[in-house]
Write a protein that holds these residues in place. Sequence first.
Motif, PDB file in Angstrom:
ATOM      1  N   GLN A  15       0.947  -1.264   0.087  1.00 45.36           N
ATOM      2  CA  GLN A  15      -0.036  -0.001  -0.022  1.00 45.36           C
ATOM      3  C   GLN A  15       0.828   1.233   0.137  1.00 45.36           C
ATOM      4  OE1 GLN A  15      -3.361  -0.325  -0.402  1.00 45.36           O
ATOM      5  NE2 GLN A  15      -2.963  -2.617  -0.518  1.00 45.36           N
ATOM      6  N   PRO A  16       0.389   2.200  -0.572  1.00 45.62           N
ATOM      7  CA  PRO A  16       1.241   3.730  -0.551  1.00 45.62           C
ATOM      8  C   PRO A  16       1.627   3.915   0.825  1.00 45.62           C
ATOM      9  CG  PRO A  16      -0.796   4.031  -2.012  1.00 45.62           C
ATOM     10  CD  PRO A  16      -0.809   2.650  -1.354  1.00 45.62           C
ATOM     11  N   ALA A  17       0.801   3.669   1.680  1.00 46.79           N
ATOM     12  CA  ALA A  17       1.297   4.241   3.163  1.00 46.79           C
ATOM     13  C   ALA A  17       2.452   3.280   3.602  1.00 46.79           C
ATOM     14  CB  ALA A  17       0.150   3.889   4.276  1.00 46.79           C
ATOM     15  N   GLN A  18       2.589   1.979   3.401  1.00 45.49           N
ATOM     16  CA  GLN A  18       3.576   1.367   3.706  1.00 45.49           C
ATOM     17  C   GLN A  18       4.960   1.559   2.935  1.00 45.49           C
ATOM     18  OE1 GLN A  18       1.794  -2.621   2.564  1.00 45.49           O
ATOM     19  NE2 GLN A  18       1.257  -2.964   4.529  1.00 45.49           N
ATOM     20  N   LEU A  19       4.747   2.061   1.757  1.00 48.30           N
ATOM     21  CA  LEU A  19       5.992   2.630   1.013  1.00 48.30           C
ATOM     22  C   LEU A  19       6.398   3.693   1.367  1.00 48.30           C
ATOM     23  CD1 LEU A  19       7.340   1.060  -1.336  1.00 48.30           C
ATOM     24  CD2 LEU A  19       6.253   2.641  -2.948  1.00 48.30           C
ATOM     25  N   LEU A  20       5.523   4.721   1.880  1.00 46.22           N
ATOM     26  CA  LEU A  20       6.008   5.886   2.640  1.00 46.22           C
ATOM     27  C   LEU A  20       6.809   5.807   3.939  1.00 46.22           C
ATOM     28  CD1 LEU A  20       5.667   9.021   2.496  1.00 46.22           C
ATOM     29  CD2 LEU A  20       3.521   8.917   3.789  1.00 46.22           C
ATOM     30  N   GLN A  21       6.301   4.780   4.318  1.00 44.17           N
ATOM     31  CA  GLN A  21       6.825   4.252   5.860  1.00 44.17           C
ATOM     32  C   GLN A  21       8.380   3.835   5.646  1.00 44.17           C
ATOM     33  OE1 GLN A  21       4.648   1.928   8.652  1.00 44.17           O
ATOM     34  NE2 GLN A  21       6.443   1.207   9.585  1.00 44.17           N
ATOM     35  N   VAL A  22       8.698   3.203   4.633  1.00 43.69           N
ATOM     36  CA  VAL A  22      10.009   2.717   4.385  1.00 43.69           C
ATOM     37  C   VAL A  22      10.855   3.833   3.683  1.00 43.69           C
ATOM     38  CG1 VAL A  22       9.230   0.283   4.249  1.00 43.69           C
ATOM     39  CG2 VAL A  22       9.561   1.784   2.291  1.00 43.69           C
ATOM     40  N   ASP A  23      10.286   4.828   3.115  1.00 40.91           N
ATOM     41  CA  ASP A  23      10.886   5.994   2.864  1.00 40.91           C
ATOM     42  C   ASP A  23      11.394   6.743   3.700  1.00 40.91           C
ATOM     43  OD1 ASP A  23      10.601   5.175  -0.081  1.00 40.91           O
ATOM     44  OD2 ASP A  23       8.790   6.593  -0.417  1.00 40.91           O
ATOM     45  N   LYS A  24      10.499   6.721   4.720  1.00 42.94           N
ATOM     46  CA  LYS A  24      11.163   7.423   6.051  1.00 42.94           C
ATOM     47  C   LYS A  24      12.334   7.037   6.701  1.00 42.94           C
ATOM     48  CE  LYS A  24       6.444   9.437   7.330  1.00 42.94           C
ATOM     49  NZ  LYS A  24       5.343   9.281   8.279  1.00 42.94           N
ATOM     50  N   ILE A  25      12.234   5.520   6.515  1.00 43.90           N
ATOM     51  CA  ILE A  25      13.476   4.799   6.875  1.00 43.90           C
ATOM     52  C   ILE A  25      14.965   5.211   6.319  1.00 43.90           C
ATOM     53  CG2 ILE A  25      14.584   2.427   7.615  1.00 43.90           C
ATOM     54  CD1 ILE A  25      11.660   1.461   7.738  1.00 43.90           C
ATOM     55  N   GLU A  26      14.343   5.307   5.165  1.00 46.14           N
ATOM     56  CA  GLU A  26      15.641   5.759   4.174  1.00 46.14           C
ATOM     57  C   GLU A  26      16.194   6.999   4.490  1.00 46.14           C
ATOM     58  OE1 GLU A  26      16.736   6.180  -0.580  1.00 46.14           O
ATOM     59  OE2 GLU A  26      14.698   5.661   0.072  1.00 46.14           O
ATOM     60  N   SER A  27      15.236   7.951   4.709  1.00 50.58           N
ATOM     61  CA  SER A  27      15.748   9.449   5.267  1.00 50.58           C
ATOM     62  C   SER A  27      16.280   9.648   6.534  1.00 50.58           C
ATOM     63  CB  SER A  27      14.417  10.507   5.062  1.00 50.58           C
ATOM     64  OG  SER A  27      13.485   9.800   5.991  1.00 50.58           O
ATOM     65  N   ALA A  28      16.152   8.242   7.467  1.00 45.92           N
ATOM     66  CA  ALA A  28      16.694   8.373   8.740  1.00 45.92           C
ATOM     67  C   ALA A  28      18.369   7.915   8.394  1.00 45.92           C
ATOM     68  CB  ALA A  28      15.952   7.447   9.642  1.00 45.92           C
ATOM     69  N   GLY A  29      18.577   7.519   7.491  1.00 50.23           N
ATOM     70  CA  GLY A  29      20.048   7.272   7.408  1.00 50.23           C
ATOM     71  C   GLY A  29      20.585   5.828   6.946  1.00 50.23           C
ATOM     72  N   THR A  30      19.244   4.946   6.443  1.00 53.17           N
ATOM     73  CA  THR A  30      19.670   3.796   6.138  1.00 53.17           C
ATOM     74  C   THR A  30      19.224   3.444   4.487  1.00 53.17           C
ATOM     75  OG1 THR A  30      17.309   3.138   6.626  1.00 53.17           O
ATOM     76  CG2 THR A  30      19.032   2.798   8.327  1.00 53.17           C
ATOM     77  N   GLY A  31      19.681   4.774   3.581  1.00 52.94           N
ATOM     78  CA  GLY A  31      19.422   4.673   2.415  1.00 52.94           C
ATOM     79  C   GLY A  31      20.069   3.580   1.778  1.00 52.94           C
ATOM     80  N   ALA A  32      21.119   3.052   1.968  1.00 51.39           N
ATOM     81  CA  ALA A  32      22.002   2.147   1.340  1.00 51.39           C
ATOM     82  C   ALA A  32      21.003   0.678   1.346  1.00 51.39           C
ATOM     83  CB  ALA A  32      23.368   1.933   1.999  1.00 51.39           C
ATOM     84  N   MET A  33      20.200   0.500   2.199  1.00 52.44           N
ATOM     85  CA  MET A  33      19.366  -0.618   2.498  1.00 52.44           C
ATOM     86  C   MET A  33      18.341  -0.839   0.872  1.00 52.44           C
ATOM     87  SD  MET A  33      17.109  -2.392   5.332  1.00 52.44           S
ATOM     88  CE  MET A  33      18.343  -1.895   6.421  1.00 52.44           C
ATOM     89  N   PRO A  34      18.393  -1.849   0.270  1.00 51.89           N
ATOM     90  CA  PRO A  34      17.438  -1.762  -0.775  1.00 51.89           C
ATOM     91  C   PRO A  34      16.094  -1.945  -0.404  1.00 51.89           C
ATOM     92  CG  PRO A  34      19.271  -3.684  -1.022  1.00 51.89           C
ATOM     93  CD  PRO A  34      19.324  -3.029   0.309  1.00 51.89           C
ATOM     94  N   ILE A  35      15.128  -1.492  -1.044  1.00 56.16           N
ATOM     95  CA  ILE A  35      13.730  -1.300  -0.663  1.00 56.16           C
ATOM     96  C   ILE A  35      13.145  -2.634  -0.320  1.00 56.16           C
ATOM     97  CG2 ILE A  35      12.938  -1.698  -3.214  1.00 56.16           C
ATOM     98  CD1 ILE A  35      10.656   0.424  -2.364  1.00 56.16           C
ATOM     99  N   TYR A  36      13.517  -3.612  -0.881  1.00 60.21           N
ATOM    100  CA  TYR A  36      12.948  -4.968  -0.379  1.00 60.21           C
ATOM    101  C   TYR A  36      13.405  -5.154   1.053  1.00 60.21           C
ATOM    102  CZ  TYR A  36      17.012  -6.185  -3.161  1.00 60.21           C
ATOM    103  OH  TYR A  36      18.451  -6.371  -3.631  1.00 60.21           O
ATOM    104  N   TYR A  37      14.518  -4.969   1.287  1.00 57.55           N
ATOM    105  CA  TYR A  37      14.844  -5.230   2.673  1.00 57.55           C
ATOM    106  C   TYR A  37      14.564  -4.221   3.840  1.00 57.55           C
ATOM    107  CZ  TYR A  37      18.384  -8.924   1.626  1.00 57.55           C
ATOM    108  OH  TYR A  37      18.955  -9.917   1.333  1.00 57.55           O
ATOM    109  N   ARG A  38      14.127  -2.965   3.224  1.00 53.36           N
ATOM    110  CA  ARG A  38      13.469  -2.154   3.992  1.00 53.36           C
ATOM    111  C   ARG A  38      11.907  -2.543   4.376  1.00 53.36           C
ATOM    112  NH1 ARG A  38      15.794   1.854   0.801  1.00 53.36           N
ATOM    113  NH2 ARG A  38      13.858   2.664   0.206  1.00 53.36           N
ATOM    114  N   LEU A  39      11.262  -2.747   3.371  1.00 49.58           N
ATOM    115  CA  LEU A  39       9.977  -3.636   3.523  1.00 49.58           C
ATOM    116  C   LEU A  39       9.816  -4.672   4.473  1.00 49.58           C
ATOM    117  CD1 LEU A  39       8.684  -2.966  -0.258  1.00 49.58           C
ATOM    118  CD2 LEU A  39       7.514  -2.130   1.934  1.00 49.58           C
TER     119      LEU A  39
END
Length: 598
Positions: A15-39
Amino acid sequence: MEEFGAYLLANDIVQPAQLLQVDKIESAGTGAMPIYYRLLKSFPELEEVIWRGLADFLQLKLLDIHRLQIDTSLSRILPARLAHEYSIAPVAHRQNRVDIALADPAQFDKCSEYSMLISELPNSNFSAGVTVIPHLAKPSDVGEIIRKVYGIGADSVQEVLDDRPDEYVIEETAGYESTAVVDLTKVQGPGEDVAIIRFVNQLLLEAVKIGASDIHLEPFEEMLRVRYRLDGMLQTEPVPERIKHLEAAIISRLKIMANLDIAEKRLPQDGQIRLSMMGRPIDVRVSVLPTMFGQGLALRLLDKQLTFRQLGNLGIPDDYLRLYREVLRLSHGVVLVTGPTGSGKTTTLYASLNELNIAERKIITVEDPIEYQLEGISQIQVKPTIGLEFSTILRHILRHDPDIVMIGEIRDLETARIAISAAMTGHLVFSTLHTNDAPSAPVRLLEMGLEPYLVSSALEAVIAQRLVRMQCKGCRVPVQETEGFPADELELIRSGCVYDSKGCPVCRHTGYQGRTAIFEMFSLNDEIRQMILKRANAAEIRHAATRMGMRTLRQSGLEKVKAGLSSLSEVYRVAREEMVDMRGVMGEVKEESLKPEA
């Protein structure tokens, strides 16, 4: 791989809300982690759909580990340390080709590096080079393959064995600081002793993770076998090949955690370990037994955060439950729960006390050991080493004016006499007894030496129970074939649906997940009291109780089958007839021996 995020949204995988949540994780400094691992980190329950979507997106085939025949000899191709370090698992080997499972598609480009690593390993058989073929798999599946190929804690074991020859043994007098609570989740650094500690931690963590009730470490001449008891059944766990060389160190570590004497190897010992796993308190009872080939250990795990079950959640049939609650309203008398070890008697007693535990009542228990702490109830631990036996404690606690007394087990005549005496002087007494069924309980009390008039006057109700495994809802399928089972009993389940389970990852391929209880119960009326006075046998009491409405354990089990909770084979395994007709068996043997030779 941001296109993958758009692909997930377009196909309604997330869902869009779930993707938005992992985008916040990326902005918190873990952007090197691929999106599938962040999810996966934020939504572990979506692992299946995410990795299937990833396979479709990359036009790859997702590896189905249930079709694989896992061969432990694959551990010789790729060392455990490398498998854990790179999160890759060997799944097949043909000539100079090695198939590996990996969860990160970014690792596909590193296959040439893996080829070089494998080719350059000591004792490598790939003199002409090796080709590594990658296969995409879910992270949990990669971990499962690694566990099956290498065994529990293989990376820690290999860390020690790689640094030492096969005859390496850690001195049993090596010091480990014992603490009141062992934190299993604390990160450990490098080192030989620490590697042993890490292996033991992984052994305990895996048991807690899968919900095992016991861990058994059994030494044999050429191996150390590790088995977990899950849902009442023992399952052998894979362990590293050379684990036998570290047996003494592993046993010593566990004995030190339990504050036992590591120098004593000739006598049995008992101890306790208090664990902390992610802030979750777990008690482990440790029993050490000297065997022919070393010290065997049995560890019983007690999860302190498990909530006590309510009586209504134990699986007691409605009519039995109404009858039992009427018994609980009595002001005095003895209530017995019978069954073999591990049949859930303590759980039933705790649930009963929980229902009776109000401010207006004083409840005292005498247990050996105290398995769980009950708030608002005075619990006393039996200590035979200092003479604090059941009978000794019972003589004194009656002076504390309890309304309800729970005795862990009636083991001897003296304890039985005090329990009966307490019931006849106005106390409600709960206890357990080791008998195969409910009608045998009063007979056992008479065999102990109690007078019939005491048993007849004090005993109010008897419950016998067993635990049956429940079928896994993820892999159960309806079946029509019920040949080989008695027609009269099959008639009882005809209106229900009989299932069979094939096994799946959720149930660790056993076909069962979790357990429920089956019961037989009767309360004493005038007829049964008169039978006890006349020293009637168990069969006569059973006949009278059945006329009153008691159903046998097997009939109770068939009700679970009818409800779709368990299987016929499981009920027959647990509630089979306890008697074997030796004459029939011996007759068959005799007839067989008289047959002329061909």
